[in-house]
Structures are given as C-alpha cells and as structure tokens.
Enzyme design. Structure first.
Site, PDB file in Angstrom:
ATOM      1  N   SER A 149      43.242  44.650  35.706  1.00 30.20           N
ATOM      2  CA  SER A 149      42.726  43.585  34.836  1.00 30.20           C
ATOM      3  C   SER A 149      43.083  43.740  33.370  1.00 30.20           C
ATOM      4  CB  SER A 149      41.206  43.472  34.987  1.00 30.20           C
ATOM      5  OG  SER A 149      40.890  42.854  36.214  1.00 30.20           O
ATOM      6  N   SER A 199      35.429  40.250  33.491  1.00 31.25           N
ATOM      7  CA  SER A 199      36.737  40.412  34.155  1.00 31.25           C
ATOM      8  C   SER A 199      36.906  39.387  35.270  1.00 31.25           C
ATOM      9  CB  SER A 199      36.891  41.830  34.697  1.00 31.25           C
ATOM     10  OG  SER A 199      38.260  42.124  34.893  1.00 31.25           O
ATOM     11  N   LYS A 250      44.775  40.809  31.769  1.00 28.17           N
ATOM     12  CA  LYS A 250      44.043  39.690  31.158  1.00 28.17           C
ATOM     13  C   LYS A 250      44.194  39.674  29.637  1.00 28.17           C
ATOM     14  CE  LYS A 250      40.492  39.173  34.770  1.00 28.17           C
ATOM     15  NZ  LYS A 250      40.754  40.258  35.711  1.00 28.17           N
TER      16      LYS A 250
END
Length: 960
Positions: A87, A329, A90
């Site tokens: 993640s 997340s 991101k």
C-alpha cells in the site's frame, strides 16, 4: 507473429505503459553513509541480529532516510533495489491526484431523463443514472438523488432505469490481482458507477438455540447476491466461520459454526458486475420516494448519448477522500482515484491511462523511469519501486501547495489510522506520520518523522521476503524510534562494521552482480560443491519468489516419496457387474487418482498413457451397447480447489493456469486451432479439439489483409466454458493454436467419454447425464488403467516446465502421504522431504508449479534439495529430467557454445519481475556443483536477468 507472441497483447500494452526503463538519477543530495555513525550502527546491528533468527533470515529490506532540513541523506541501505511496496503505492496515486485534480476536486453522479414528462408527472422515457467514478457514493447518496427526482415532479417512469458506467473501461480488477482475494472487500471490482465501495457487509450472529441456522444480515440489503446459509449455532463463545463467494458468480456460501454467546462476525463481500448492484439499490430508493415504475421497466446498462440533465450529487472533496484512503489504506478509493486520473487527464478511465498520468507527475519529481506501477493501491505484485524513489517523491511534495493535504491524510503513530496501535509510548508517538503497507511477504512504511533536534526526516522502509510479519514491523518500529531520537543515537554495544564475506568465486561473480543493470534486483545466489564447500553466495537466505524453480522441490519430493515406478490409476466401476445382454443398468463410475497424462488421441496428446478412446474401447469390447444410468465422475481423491492460491485472475484463459481436479483431461484444456480464411473480411477458420460439446466457442475474429496487424485474441468468459475469439488475423499469417483451460475438469472427462462412447456405437438413455459424485461401497469394480511410470512423467514435467503436471503431482503427494489431496498437504510433504535431505523448512510453499507469488523460498533451500537428491538412489532419474543447456527443454536455446552446453542440467523459471535458474554443473575434473540463482525485482527486460544468469554460469566454466 503467432499467438504465443500476442496472446498477452493487452498485458504487454499495459506493461509498455507501466515499465519505465533505466533507473533515474536521484535529484536529492547524496552523502555516503558513515559506517560508524550511531544511527547507521544502530540500524545495521538490529537488522543483522534480526536476520540471524531462523524465522527472520529471509527478510530483506531497502531503507532510505533523508534529512529535509539539512538536505542530505543520513542513512541508506539497498535504497536502489526494487521492492513490492504494497500500500505504499498509494502515495504515488494520491500525490499525483492532488497534483492534477487539486484538493477541492469533487466527483459528480448525475441523473438524466431521456423522454418527456407530462403534466401528471409521468416520464414517457428512460431515467438514466450516470456515474463518474465517485468512490464514496452511499445508499444515502442514492436516496438523496431519488428524493431530488421526486422534487422535480416525476411520479412515474414508464421507460427503463438505465445505468451509465462508461466513464471507466470495463476492466474490473487490477493486473495480476489474485483470484482468492476477490470475495473480500479490499479487492472489490471497479465501476464508474459504484455504491458502498461495491461490497455488502455480511453480519453473522448466532441463532436462538443450539442447532439453529446462524442469522445473516446484509448491509445494504440486497437480492443481487444469492446467499446460502450453512452456518450452525453451537454451544460456547467462539466462531469458526467461512464466507465464500464462488469465483465469477454472485453466489455467497456461509459455512461453519458460531457459539450462542459469540459476538457477531462481519465480512465485507464483493460482487460481479457491481453497476447492476447499484441499479437494484437505485430502484429501491426511487420506489421508497414514491416514484413508480411502469410494469415493463427494466434495470439495464447503457452509455448516455442523449438526455436532459435532471439532478446530480457531489462527493466530498478529494482532500477529504484521501484522509480515509490513506489513514485506513482503502484499496477501492485508490483504484477509483487512479481511473479518475486516466479519465480526467487522458480521456480514458483505465489503469493504463491512470498510470500514465502518475508517471507525468513523477517526471516532475525527478523520477523519470526505473519503476513499475500496475495499479493504484499496491494490491498488484507487479508494482516495483525503490526506497530512494519514494523519498524522492516525498521530497518533491515538500514544495507543493497541496503538501498539507497529503500529510494530513497519513496515519499518525499511536494516534489514528493503520498506525493507531503502533509506537505508543515511544519517542516516535505522534511525531511520525507515514503510510503503511502489508500483504503476504511484504511490509512497508514510508513518511516523515520529526527528529529530536526538530529536523524533518523523510524515510522509506520497504521490506520483502517476510516469513513472519511481526519481525518486519519490529524493524520498522525500531528504525522509527531511532529517527525520532536523531541525532542523539548511540552506537550499540557489540557493534562491529559488517565485513562482506569473500569466497573462492567472489572475484569472478561479484562484478557480474554489481553491474548497473542489476542495481534494481535482489539476487539470491549460491554455488556449492556437492558434499563440500560453498564457492560463492550472496543473499542466499533471502526469501524470494522462485517461479518454476519450485518444481525442483515438487518433483524431488515426488520421486523420493512415491518412487520412480509409481503409476497413477484411473478406475472404472458400475452399479452392477457388466451385463451380458449389453444393456448396462445403473450408473457407470470413473474414479480419478490425479493422472496428469489422461488425454484424447489428437494434437493435445503430449505423452503416452491412458486415453479417453482407450477407456471407451474397453467398454465397447465388454459388449456394452447401452447405459441406462449416468456417467458419474469421482474426483474425491483431491479437494475441490480448482486454482492455486494466489494465481492471477487475468491468467485464467491461458494454458499455464489450468483448472485442477483428480480427474482431468488434456492438462485441463481444449485446443483452438485457427488460420486465416481465403479472403479478407471472412471469419477466421477454427477447429476445436477434442470434438466436444463441453465448450462453446464464439468466433468473432475476422481475416485481415496481408501485412495488417495480428490482433487475434482468445479468452474464456470467467467461470464458464464459453471461449471467444476476437480481433483479426492477416492473410499472410500461418495457422496456429491456443490451449484454453476449462471449468470443472471432471465433467469435461465425462463429456468426452460419453461422446467417444456414442461415436463407438454405445447409446445412453434420454435421462443419462454426466454428474460429479463418488463411487458407492456397493459398486462393482470393473477394471483400472495405469499411467506411465513417474520417471517418464517427470521427464516431461521438468523439461517442459508444465504447471498442470506439477500441481497434480503436489496434490497426489498430499493424498498419498497425508490422506488429503490438497496443495497444502502436498507442500507439507515437500517440506518434510527437504528436511530429511538436510534442508531447512523456513519458507512458504503454496503451490507445486511456482505460479503463485505467495511462494517465498531462498536459493539455499533450492540448493539443499538439489544437493540432497544427489544422495538418492534415484538421482539419475531426477538429473536426466532437467533441461540440458543448449540441448533440450527450456534450456535448448541457452548457453550454446559455452562450457555449460551439454553440461548444465537446470530448471528455469520466469514471470514478470522474477527469473531463476538452478541445477547442476560438472567441472572439467568431474566435480559436481549445485547452483541456484533467483532474481527478483526490476530490470529493463527479462533478457537482463537471463543474461546475468548465463554470464554467471559461463564464468563457472572459465574459472575452473
């Protein structure tokens, strides 16, 4: 160009957009890390000590720390290597979105009318709901839109409710996302028209009393998903529940138990084609507002080409959206945001266009190339970045007017989001803001720390090869505390700078691995004399993705535990002995035991063994003329898991990604042969093997003029046996073929057998079907058929690197040795076998072929299997099963004209970001070496990786 070059055409287009060649030179000031600096000493000692543990030694990390105040790096460790970021991807998506859209950006969901509203409030026409990618739309938002429709004076719709999701393309899942993640909310399908993040929340509670079915509620309430409740209420306070959505279907099955005193259990469940889910809720909200629908009104999808705007709904601002996106997340938000970037900036709401937009922003940040982005959330393991690139991006952010918006979205250590429960009571609490990231084998943390001296430190810690996630977090948290303490760090007691080990071959192999083109790779390498010393190793304990090198373990264990003469049987039963009058009453049963070679007598045959035609001929020879019952396929020797865990959803149409079962035919595939027609414009000519009704082939491919682009594509509709040919095939192209996997392989066997029997003159009663079942104890065994011996099967498996064979082998190991025909049981047998041969078992093995990226294994583990097998009485079988350099198999065209030609016996392995080669090398004086080279990470092309391997092996020849 044949189909093997273009069958991944769309994937290669994606890769061309995603892969950015040659690592970019970082713009930030560089300063060599002093080995003796207290910060460096603290981190290096902690990492070194951590990697000494058996459960931690495979972990490998990249770390970069930049002092923004002083404008210099204060610590780096493998910062130029590429890692799967999870993640942390991101950060790339959200920074690009803020840059291009701005924090005030809002998504709009619109309602149009296509028709006229009369004085009585009746719309004679269609009501259209158009989505523009709002990731935050809720049931309440649809309620507001429905109320607005009513306020506009519409009381009844006499047309249809049309849904427009055309703002995005129709690719629902990211590149290489794993099929077994699909049922869960974090892997929801994407659509420009979405509600409740395209999942429903199932809440499971105990029934009134023991024995009752569990109570299940869905939020939002919907009939779009079919729910089968097999969960039972039991005594106690514990739950053991499984919520499963069948692959490619909107069928949810809940099984297991829940105690009478247990707390409710919740699971977020996704669905196929989510726009239609929106449509159902939209319809319900309209009816709740008193807007009636005509008796023939339908909910269907469309693309708005005309219509009058009626009302719209605005989302929260991007600045508000990214708070939830980063703090929690949220994968769905990130993917919708990526496609929004593509739609707004490039005119196409696709992953590719979104990634292209992110790359435009990264170029401004000085990151021109040398990374790979496949999605927006980091769920894809095709994503590859370096810690240095992450820090470069965070540094770029410092000079942007949206910096505060991004930093406000990051979790705060010990306070909120995914860091709420970490670093509490440490110097880093409240002073570290960072994006977390985690999935199997991966853990990352990147962001900012306010140091003790007030300096702002930018950092990225990317960790792969994790056997136990706890230790990765321990490393991150330790570094976080050290950064918060900076510059008052103290050199730990017992610290001594690590001196790189030197080996007999260091002078030869170090220069190869240190080449600039290898900078982004983690190279696990070991070269060892059989029964003797290690001649060279580097990162030999790092847990890496091995690709098909895993087959070395599967086949070594199979040979050791089953023996070279083991055969796979296929049994034939009836409800009664074979009838003397030729009319067989009752069912005929076929029971499979995992024979990977079962085939039809046509171009699909790759080895001798049992064929469908042989079975049909045997039945015919017994005098059977008619069967009154069913053909029942017994595949109970294996479990029902058709695909390996972690296999990619977008590989399901390809032969290397077969469906599995104890009774399977033609390596689980059918063959589509094709060639151009005589004239341009005519349909491509096709032929299906075997000649079976089990698959439906829809041929939409046309013949193109000579010299035009070959765009033919062959794909199977998910979870069905419908195969589609699309695109065009030029007149000057040669005939070719593609093998395509089928669903429910046992039914494929039964259908092919029934068709062969009918062709041979055996008839069936009108009600006879092909069914899945088990052989009853009362059944009469008629005969059994035996495969080739295992030694012959292994020869094909390893030379051709056949995934289907390997997976069938693994499940057979589980069934024979553990009494459970599963991949997990088979992997347990493999690990036990390796341990008995002197190897360790601190690695993750999830399938038998190496196709899943859940596999994590080191070069040392692979070498241990290779060395251990040299002590086996069956070593010659194992050795000869491996491809020979420059001679055959997957090494036929490699290492020709070198000392390795006709010498190296090795197993290859490759997939995106992975390349491996392991095997045996015989020196000129007859001494045998084992070697394992496993490369993971980013390179300009796969040729870089194979080139490095070949250079290493060639160097072995010249250094004897």
């Amino acid at each position: 160009m044949n189909v093997r070059c273009i069958r991944h055409g769309f994937a290669w287009i994606l890769m061309l957009l995603l892969v950015f060649q040659a690592a970019a030179a970082p713009a930030l000031a560089q300063e060599a890390t002093a080995a003796a600096s207290p910060l460096a000493a603290s981190v290096e000692k902690f990492l070194s000590d951590l990697q000494k543990g058996e459960e931690n030694m495979g972990l490998y990390a990249g770390i970069a720390v930049y002092d923004w105040t002083d404008k210099r790096y204060i610590y780096t460790h493998h910062e130029k290597r590429h890692y799967i970021p999870a993640s942390n991807m991101k950060l790339f998506t959200t920074i690009a979105a803020l840059d291009r859209l701005g924090p005030a950006f809002q998504w709009k969901t619109e309602v149009y009318i296509d028709g006229q509203v009369n004085a009585g409030g009746i719309l004679q026409g269609n009501l259209i709901l158009k989505g523009n990618g709002d990731p935050s739309l809720t049931e309440e938002g649809l309620q507001e839109l429905a109320a607005a429709v009513k306020e506009k004076g519409i009381k009844q719709v006499n047309g249809n409710l049309l849904l427009d999701e055309s703002y995005f393309d129709d690719v629902r899942l990211g590149t290489s996302w794993m099929w077994d993640d699909e049922p869960y909310g974090y892997s929801a399908q994407l659509s420009a028209l979405a509600v409740h993040k395209n999942f429903v929340t199932a809440t499971i509670a105990p029934g009134q009393k023991i024995g009752d079915a569990a109570k299940i509620a869905l939020e939002p309430a919907t009939s779009y998903l079919t729910l089968t409740n097999r969960a039972k209420t039991v005594e106690g306070s514990k739950s053991d529940l499984t919520v499963e959505r069948l692959r490619g279907k909107n069928e949810v099955i809940v099984t297991g138990t829940i105690g009478t005193k247990a707390a409710p259990y919740q699971e977020d469940v996704t669905m196929e084609d989510p726009a239609m889910f929106v449509g159902e809720i939209w319809k319900r909200q309209l009816l709740a507002q008193g807007v009636k629908l005509g008796p023939k009104a339908q909910v269907m999808k469309t693309a708005v080409t005309k219509g009058v705007p009626l009302t719209s709904h605005l989302s929260p601002t991007l600045g508000e959206i990214i708070v939830e996106l980063n703090k929690e997340s949220d994968n769905f938000y990130a993917e919708m945001l990526l496609k929004t970037l593509g739609a707004t900036q490039k005119g196409k709401g696709s992953f590719e266009a979104g990634v292209e937009t992110v790359s435009d922003v990264l170029k401004r940040a000085g990151i021109d190339s040398g990374y790979r982005q496949a999605d927006g959330s980091g769920l894809s393991r095709f994503d590859l970045v370096t810690p240095e690139q992450v820090v470069e991006l965070l540094s770029f952010l410092q000079d942007q007017d949206y910096r505060e918006a991004l930093e406000a979205s990051l979790p705060i250590a010990g306070v909120d989001g995914t860091l709420k429960n970490r670093l509490i009571g440490t110097p880093a609490e409240s002073r570290l803001i960072a994006k977390t990231g985690s999935m199997g084998g991966v853990n990352s943390l990147s962001g900012y720390v306010t140091a003790k001296n007030g300096h702002k430190l930018l950092f990225s810690i990317l960790i792969n090869g994790i056997y136990k996630s706890k230790y990765a977090k321990d490393l991150q948290d330790y570094i976080a505390v050290q950064l918060a303490t900076y510059p008052d760090n103290r050199t730990p007691d017992g610290y001594a700078p690590k001196t790189p080990a030197t080996y007999q071959l260091s002078a030869v192999l170090d220069p190869i691995l240190d080449k600039p083109e290898a900078a982004g790779l983690t190279a696990g390498l070991i070269v060892k004399k059989v029964g003797g010393e290690v001649l060279y190793e580097r990162d030999a304990d790092s847990l890496l993705t091995p690709a098909s090198n895993l087959k070395l373990l599967t086949t070594g264990a199979a040979l050791t535990r089953l023996g070279p003469d083991y055969t796979f049987k296929t049994e034939l039963y009836g409800d009664a002995p074979i009838a003397k009058n030729g009319v067989q009453t009752g069912n005929v049963y076929i029971k499979g035991y995992g024979d990977p070679t079962l085939h039809t007598e046509d171009a699909l045959k790759v080895q001798e063994g049992v064929s469908i035609e042989e079975i049909a001929a045997w039945l015919k020879a017994q005098g059977i003329k008619r069967v009154s019952g069913n053909l029942v396929m017994d595949e109970s020797f294996f479990d029902q898991q058709r695909l390996g865990l972690g296999w990619a959803w977008d590989d399901e149409s390809y032969s290397y990604n077969p469906t599995l079962g104890a009774l399977a035919l033609n390596r689980g595939t059918v063959m589509i042969q094709y060639e151009p027609a005589k004239n341009a414009g005519e349909p491509v000519r096709i032929n299906v093997l075997p000649k079976t009704s089990y698959v439906t082939v829809i041929n939409q491919a046309t013949t193109a003029s000579a010299g035009e682009e070959n765009t033919i594509a062959i794909a199977r509709d998910r979870a069905t046996n419908t195969i589609r040919l699309t695109g065009s095939l030029p007149l000057d192209q040669s005939a070719d073929y593609e093998r395509v996997p089928v669903e429910e392989p046992a039914k494929y066997v039964g259908t092919a057998l029934k068709e062969a029997l009918v062709k041979a003159g055996v008839s069936f009663s009108p009600n006879s079907n092909v069914e899945i079942g088990t052989v009853p104890p009362s059944a009469a065994k008629w005969t059994e058929f035996a495969s080739l011996p295992l030694k012959d099967i292994l020869l094909y498996l390893n030379k051709q690197s056949d995934n289907f064979y390997a997976e069938m082998m693994l499940k057979t190991l589980g069934a024979v040795i553990k009494g459970e025909g599963s991949s997990a049981a088979g992997a347990e047998v493999v690990q036990e076998t390796l341990k008995s041969l002197g190897g360790q078992t601190n690695f993750d093995m999830v399938d038998g072929s190496g196709l899943t990226r859940y596999n994590l294994i080191s070069a040392r583990h692979i070498a241990a299997m290779l060395e251990g097998m040299t002590k086996s009485k069956d070593f010659a079988v194992y050795y000869e099963s491996l491809p020979i350099a420059g001679v055959d198999g997957t090494l036929k065209n490699r290492l020709k004209g070198t000392g390795a030609e006709n010498n190296v016996h090795g197993k290859t392995g490759s997939m995106t970001g992975v390349n491996s080669l392991s095997g045996y090398f015989t020196t000129k004086d007859g001494e045998q070496l084992v070697f394992s080279i496993v490369l993971n990470g980013y390179a300009e092309s796969s040729k870089v990786m194979t080139g490095l391997q070949d250079e290493i092996i060639t160097s072995l020849s010249s250094s004897e």
